[in-house]
Write an enzyme that holds these catalytic residues in place. Sequence first.
Site, short mmCIF file in Angstrom:
data_model
loop_
_atom_site.label_atom_id
_atom_site.label_comp_id
_atom_site.label_asym_id
_atom_site.label_seq_id
_atom_site.Cartn_x
_atom_site.Cartn_y
_atom_site.Cartn_z
N GLU A 93 0.82 -1.22 0.00
CA GLU A 93 0.00 0.00 0.00
C GLU A 93 0.86 1.27 0.00
O GLU A 93 0.62 2.20 0.78
CB GLU A 93 -0.95 -0.01 1.20
CG GLU A 93 -1.95 -1.15 1.15
CD GLU A 93 -2.93 -1.14 2.30
OE1 GLU A 93 -2.61 -0.58 3.37
OE2 GLU A 93 -4.02 -1.70 2.15
N GLU A 128 -6.67 -7.84 -1.38
CA GLU A 128 -7.26 -7.84 -0.05
C GLU A 128 -8.76 -7.62 -0.18
O GLU A 128 -9.21 -6.51 -0.47
CB GLU A 128 -6.65 -6.75 0.84
CG GLU A 128 -5.20 -6.98 1.19
CD GLU A 128 -4.65 -5.90 2.13
OE1 GLU A 128 -5.46 -5.13 2.69
OE2 GLU A 128 -3.42 -5.83 2.28
#
Length: 911
Positions: A159, A228
């Site tokens: 991320e 995710e």
Amino acid sequence: MAPAVTLGRDGLWLDGQPFYLLAGCIHYFRWPHAEWRSLLTQARRAGLNTIDTVIPWNRHEPRPGHFDFADEANLAAFLDLCHVLGLKVIVRPGPYICAEWENGGLPAWLTATPGIRLRVDDPQALKAVERWFDRLMEVLVPRQHTRGGPIILCQIENEHWASGVYAHDFHQQTLAAAATARGIEVPQYTCVGAMPGRPELRNGWSGLAEKLLQTRRLWPDNPLMVSELWSGWFDSWSTSRQTRKTAAKLDMTLHQLTAVGAAGFSHWMWAGGTNFGSWGGRTVGGDLVFMTTSYDYDAPVSEYGEWRAKALVARRHHLFLGSLGARLAPILADAVPGGLTVLSPPAVYGRSEPGTEPYRTVRASPDAPEAWRDFQATFLVNAGLEGQSYQVFLAHPARHLTVEVEPATIRPIFAHLPLHDQLRLVCHTGRMLGFWRYRERDLLIIYGQPGEQGLVELLDQHGEAPPMVTTTSPGLQASLHKYSIEVTYWINENPGILDLHCGARSLRLMFLTDAAAARCELLPDGTVQIPSPPVPLHETRLNLPTERFGVVEMITNEGWRNLTRPESLDRLGCDYGYGWYRATLELEAPLETRLVAPWLHDRARLLVDGVDVGWFGVSHHGPRYTLPLKLEAGQHDVRLLVDNLGRFNYGLKLGELKGLLDTLYLDGEEQDLSQGWSALWQEVQFAGEAVAHAQPGAFRPDQDAVDLRHFAFSGPAVWLLRTFEVQPGRRYLLHITGDRSSGALFVNGEAVERFSRHRSGGFLKHDVTDWVRPGTNVLALFLQGYAGSPWQATLVSYPLKRPLKARWSFRAGVTPDRPISASSTGPAFYRVAFARNELPASIGRLSLRLDGFAKGHIWLNGRNLARFWQPGPQEAYKVPVSWLTTQNELWIFVETGTAGLVTLIAGGQSG
């Protein structure tokens, strides 16, 4: 053919064959080693084919150059067990991992380095990363699929887009190159951190399928894959338990991903586990978003390894996609509008709601393979709370289907679906669990609600011989045609079975209830078993007596390290848990003041001459910076028990220092500034940041007397302004906390900070002395996307020239002393002893309740078990059964208060 892994537009390919990714995150270090096998076996049974794990650097390298790969940190054993059980693995070596884990996985000894910059190509940081990768890759490289192991993918960092330094340099490329140089051969990808030349996988929940479609439009060659899928969410202290991501929503989300042609996904989390010891992190959204000890995550599998409704829902999807997803996904990804005609049910006044338009109705692209050219699909949506009947029409051959769709779900309907090169599913009304090919026969399972009527039609495309039924159950009717068969059925508690010969192959059709479909076991020979539902756990409660002990650090004068002035726990070698700061002072005259701790992270109990005065720091009632101090002339002993509640694992505050970062000061003041604000939102967008210079009283507010904690406003942007007074000769500190809104903070028209979800994230703390002037000052807070979340503002001041004059020293940790009176207060230990034979012989789950205890820490047989804090939402703390011995000892450290009730709760072995 040499083993190979490729990741491209159509997803994953292993050894030249498409591989639909059905992954679940299980963090080995959050589960006792003894529970790995049952957990992974469960995952395999749930239809997962891959385990996804981050790798926490700080867990494996506690001190520079000293590595730990034992017990719960035995990564090699975990990977090998996955391989033995037939599971592939995705590894995320970071070095930054987020994961709601302490410091985002970065070692505290690294982030405490003066001047170091994180998540960029900082030479000091990279040197440590390279040493870590040298050791880590010894474990990972030989276990890649390309070398006969389970690892099929490797993530680059994590991320990075949310780092606040995204693409400030070529850090992600540096990390990818470092992994490659040490032998990583499987594809490397990014997750919310797109970089040139690497696949970018997506994260999310609501709207995730639409996000994939947007990515495909912008980057046509990028795989439609989810790194995710947020199937649950984490709990933090003093908030409601996170159970909003329901099984019904998971069901709908997985249908949406299937509909757009997603090539795979990974549940974050599949089984969350536990933040044992002090490993829970901290995240954005306020000043008190610290992870609970439980990392249950409301995941499909609970913290105790028990299946929830989500697991059963997900399993049905896994079985379908595991059997057909690899061939179906690329067709749906490139499909075009058209095909089946769908009529949604109209509203009937006073009787029924209207139906919803299908989520997606498509047909195969003209460029699809020949066998798929006639394929069509519709994904029927029922967003209401009652069942609906949809009318579905297939043009060739002409078929009219009435399809029942349950409340709050999606039902996919396919036409001309090639099951294999000979057999085609012409149409159906029920749900498909999957299609499997075995040596003796093929197996197609249809399921639905008990009592549901349905139809399925199959076609032998080669037409070598008419189909022939050999076995049929009551309630099934087969209509045979020249080369096709039409079966009408109704779903009941007894599985329906129809066996037939279709050309050279035998086929078994099974019809199950949705509950049976979620539990059914497919055996290697193609037979199906349906286990009984698990028996509820039998609960045994054991109330345990306690014995109170003192705390060595409260009374001893030995073992203290002298300090010139206080400094952070991290730089004193106390990376986790508690540390003590001691101030010895000699007063020539009595002193009455308010002691202020302006730079304390996170909480501290103040003890003066052995008496517990109170606490500083963050709490669910707001921060506390000052405490009263009244001393007579003479010598005094001031001790602060400082608690590190967990470092930020997300955003720009990553790497925060903990402990007492500055000395204490006298004559402190704190003022709640949450009330008395003026709000502006009408047409202020035309004024821009000039509004920050506005003087309250000189403009007409849209709302006056605003309390930030109770501001009933929602809109794209709002300005909030108020005045505050400043005295000369004092320092001023602002502490503002709220939600994750973006915006900016101004003092007297000057920008102190521009913040966002990832930068500060609802927690602003600044020394604003250089922005203020004696007299009246103006504070301006600009918020974007505000929707009523409570904010709070505190102003702290103190004279810089009045530090607490004392000799400082430090001692790490807390240590039990001699038994003391049970009626005494202040920090203490409680010892609890119990024998293993006091508990049931077979235990499926074991937890500990500490009713009446406020806050502290627990050790079991010398192992660091858990933080505990009782503002909710966590009530009980997991006790790993594998950590028990014949005779067991719990040590419970409490920061203050008297004894509570200690209860062990044992559940009989789950089914």
